[in-house]
Motif scaffolding. Structure first.
Motif, short mmCIF file in Angstrom:
data_model
loop_
_atom_site.label_atom_id
_atom_site.label_comp_id
_atom_site.label_asym_id
_atom_site.label_seq_id
_atom_site.Cartn_x
_atom_site.Cartn_y
_atom_site.Cartn_z
N GLY A 190 0.85 -1.20 0.00
CA GLY A 190 0.00 0.00 0.00
C GLY A 190 0.87 1.23 0.00
N THR A 191 0.27 2.37 0.27
CA THR A 191 1.01 3.63 0.28
C THR A 191 1.36 4.03 1.71
N PHE A 192 2.13 5.10 1.85
CA PHE A 192 2.42 5.64 3.17
C PHE A 192 1.12 6.06 3.87
N ASP A 193 0.20 6.63 3.11
CA ASP A 193 -1.08 7.04 3.71
C ASP A 193 -1.85 5.85 4.26
N ASP A 194 -1.79 4.69 3.56
CA ASP A 194 -2.45 3.48 4.08
C ASP A 194 -1.83 3.08 5.42
#
Ligand SMILES: *Cc1c(COP(=O)(O)O)cnc(C)c1O
Length: 455
Positions: A190-194
């Motif tokens: 996933g991303t850093f935001d996830d």
């Protein structure tokens, strides 16, 4: 010294409590109740050992620990730096200096805050007898610095989530090659935001955080800011007498922690004329300081990834002081920001701040220019602080070098055709990675913590 919330609805707390909590219960950020004047002696004592100088500063704020004990904590935090000066000031030209902040174990300036955080966590565990599980998410440098601050420490285990494949190989190795058994790097798909969202959900569950004795490591802890204040004083005292009267600091900026620390010391009496807020193309703060409007946009990956940020988490502290410490007004502004997505200050006066913005091609150009003109290699973040240098005033400029160039070999190779190296990075290239992939949802991470957390 007491610490108060920028939103004013939580009770004041002591240094130890502000440190342990991180965020205030009302959602605000802790700031010192007042800013004492710098003792005049601190500005004239040149060539003072770094830890002693940091102690002279931090004891103004930490009145919980006995001063001798505080000195031990600070001394332990900075003992692992490769350069005994900790933050050497390198002269490039008559009026141009670089403050090298990359001699800590993870080779970025974040070690200054997080080595102290590690020592304070250890002291907290010893004092309370309660072991802790530390949880955080990283897009690179923070995780590596937090892990190095706590690797091998008794009574603490560290769990750092990061987006698999979206941080550099060296950054991953800095987290996954420590050999310490209390360290759990957790790649997620996933991303850093996830990753950030998972952390937020877990910290939102009070019974879980209590049961697991969970502590956060993030960019808003006031102790990190205070620890960073010290090197501005250190830089100032190392300047040669002929450096001149007008001076400015140029600071590669993302979450606004580093440059804000400098501004705090200025409020306490450090004579600085200007702080240059140097952003990359994620330029929310450049836009703010040039227009008075704070409005996040989409994040674009850049050559300076640790500054790829559109919400600068320390901005609220700036707002609080800009509102002349009016917590009610700050709370209102943040509530409006939640609703409308922007903050607009009419007739904004940036006072001591100016801002610059660098595109990826500016970054490459600045790396080349600094190498050519001064025979010095800067990393892509530091390169942003050289933007617009030659068009500037007569001031003495101190550029804060926030990372070692060898951490970003691909960009440096693109700019200069050479690959910088550094011994500890060469070492970890040969070390076995130890990491713990977990599914990218809060339930899976929760289970992992329950199985692997310290009892
Ligand atoms: C984190 C980081 C920055 C940004 O610092 P802030 O305190 O978030 O403004 C700049 N450069 C490097 C190398 C970093 O790791």
């Amino acid at each position: 010294m007491e610490f108060v919330s920028t939103r004013g609805s939580s009770s004041p707390v002591s240094f130890n409590e502000a440190f342990a909590r991180g965020l205030a219960p009302d959602g605000g950020l802790y700031v010192p109740r007042h800013l004492p004047l710098l003792p005049q002696t601190i500005l004239v004592e040149e060539a003072m050992p770094y830890a002693a100088m940091a102690w002279d500063f931090l004891r103004l704020f930490d009145t919980d620990h006995d001063p001798d004990h505080l000195f031990e904590i600070i001394d332990q935090a900075y003992g692992s730096f490769s350069d005994t000066i900790n933050a050497p000031l390198v002269q490039l030209d008559d009026k141009l200096f670089v403050l090298e902040l990359f001699h800590g174990p993870s080779l970025s300036f974040k070690d200054f805050g997080l080595q102290l955080v590690g020592s304070l966590f250890q002291e907290q565990v010893e004092r309370t007898g309660v072991p802790i599980n530390v949880l955080g998410a990283t897009s690179g440098d923070t995780g590596a610095a937090a892990i190095h601050g706590l690797a091998g420490k008794k009574g603490a285990r560290v769990f750092i989530l990061y987006p698999e494949g979206r941080i550099s190989e060296l950054q991953e190795r800095q987290m996954a090659c420590t050999g310490a058994e209390n360290i759990f790097p957790i790649p997620i798909q996933g991303t850093f935001d996830d990753a950030q969202a998972i952390i937020k959900e877990l910290f939102g569950d009070e019974s879980f955080t209590k049961k697991m004795r969970l502590s956060a490591v993030n960019s808003i802890n006031i102790v990190r800011i205070l620890a960073q204040c010290a090197y501005y004083i250190h830089a100032f005292t190392q300047l040669p007498p002929e450096a001149g009267d007008e001076m400015e600091f140029a600071v590669p900026t993302g979450n606004f922690g580093n440059v804000f620390a400098g501004w705090l010391v200025h409020q306490m009496g450090l004579p600085v004329d200007r702080f240059v807020v140097a952003t990359n193309e994620n330029d929310i703060l450049y836009r703010f300081f040039t227009t008075g409007e704070y409005r996040p946009e989409a994040v674009h990956p850049s050559h300076a990834p640790s500054m790829d940020i559109q919400i600068a988490s320390n901005f609220e502290r700036f707002l609080y002081y800009h509102n002349e410490k009016n917590a009610e007004a700050t709370k209102q502004a943040m509530a409006n920001f939640q609703k409308s997505g922007s903050i607009c200050i009419p007739n904004f006066d940036p006072s001591n701040f100016v801002a610059t913005r660098s595109t990826d091609s500016d970054i490459l150009e600045n790396i080349r220019h600094v190498k050519q003109k001064y025979d010095y290699i800067v990393d892509p973040h530091t390169a942003c602080a050289f933007q617009g240098l030659d068009t500037n005033s007569n001031a003495t400029r101190v550029v804060l070098a926030t990372a070692h160039p060898a951490k970003f070999p691909t960009v440096i190779r693109e700019a200069l055709g050479v690959t910088p190296t550094e011994p500890t990075l060469e070492q970890i290239k040969k070390t076995q990675l130890v990491k713990y992939p977990v599914a990218a949802n809060a339930a899976a991470v929760r289970r992992f913590l329950e199985e692997n957390g310290i009892e």
